[in-house]
Design a protein around this motif. Structure first.
Motif: not given
Length: 277
Positions: A207-214, A229-247
């Motif tokens: 569980k912890n490794f699947l959520m790898v970010f830091d 690029q992990s899933i957590s990093l993709l969600i953070y970067e594209d969601g907050f900085a890439g204008g893809q919050f909903a996606l």
């Protein structure tokens, strides 16, 4: 007495989760107006090559790291559980990585991989290591595995030590009288009795490794390119900085379901093994 705790938990955990699920059905960019678009975001996730690459890297990293950390932690715990000098001091030393900040550890190892190891390799003529591994698309993930396993092994070792403390010494004495070898002692006595701790470590580690970010932020930032690029990093970067919050909210919902499913599957499989043992 529990109402204040429930209010805080709902405000900072449950409510944001519900908001994320709600926005995953819209075209919200994190600001401005939005409209409902149904399951379109979920469809787009399954058509996004970046998401596929992130999922592949994350699962590859998580599986390799989970196996390594449990093998290494169990070996260390068995060593610390033996009759050796300075046992308590060594336990404290091995647990130290767990109390350090992940980002600080990551930045330290970033310097080691990027500067320290190449300098040493150049001085001794080892040309294969004169270039930082963090700059390689094929091997940068190995550096992340090394750092993550090194730090996670501390917590897993403590859990295994707790499990080993529950094993009665009378069983070892009986098995030695029967002529059991060290391996037979481990496989037929030790491991069956610490199987519940093995289950806990496997589930928590995965569980912890699947959520790898830091670790990734400190070591590679998701690069070179998007190779780490992990899933957590993709969600953070594209969601907050890439204008893809909903996606990326839809991506987060999908990933949440995946992690819960994997955890439940692990628990059921490993608990069945506990019964068999």
């Amino acid at each position: 007495m529990i109402i204040p705790a429930l209010v805080l938990f709902f405000s900072f955990h449950t409510l944001p989760v519900l908001q994320g699920i709600f926005y995953s059905f819209t075209n919200f960019k994190g600001y401005g107006n939005w409209d409902f678009i149904g399951f379109q975001n979920y469809i787009n996730i399954f058509q996004d090559d970046r998401a596929y690459n992130a999922y592949f890297f994350t699962f590859k990293f998580a599986i390799v790291s989970t196996v390594l950390v449990n093998v290494i932690s169990l070996i260390i715990a068995l060593g610390l559980n033996a009759k050796i000098k300075f046992k308590k001091t060594l336990r404290g030393i091995y647990f130290m990585p767990n109390i350090l900040s992940i980002l600080i550890v990551g930045f330290i190892f970033n310097y080691i991989f990027a500067v320290f190891i190449p300098d040493i390799a150049e001085n001794i003529g080892l040309t294969a290591l004169t270039t930082s591994i963090l700059g390689s698309r094929d091997y940068a993930w190995v550096a992340i595995v090394i750092v993550a396993v090194w730090q996670a092994a501390a917590f897993n070792t403590i859990l295994y030590l707790a499990g080993l403390a529950t094993v009665p010494h009378d069983l070892y004495e009986a098995s030695s009288l029967d002529g059991a070898s060290t391996w037979q002692n481990f496989w037929h006595v030790t491991f069956p009795l610490i199987a519940p701790f093995f289950t806990i470590n496997m589930v928590l580690a995965m569980k912890n490794f699947l959520m790898v970010f830091d670790h990734i932020v400190a070591l590679t930032g998701g690069g070179p390119g998007r190779s780490t690029q992990s899933i957590s990093l993709l969600i953070y970067e594209d969601g907050f900085a890439g204008g893809q919050f909903a996606l990326q909210s839809a991506n987060a919902v999908i990933y949440f379901v995946i992690i819960v499913t994997i955890s439940i599957f692990q628990i059921r499989i490993l608990q069945k093994r506990e019964v068999q043992l």
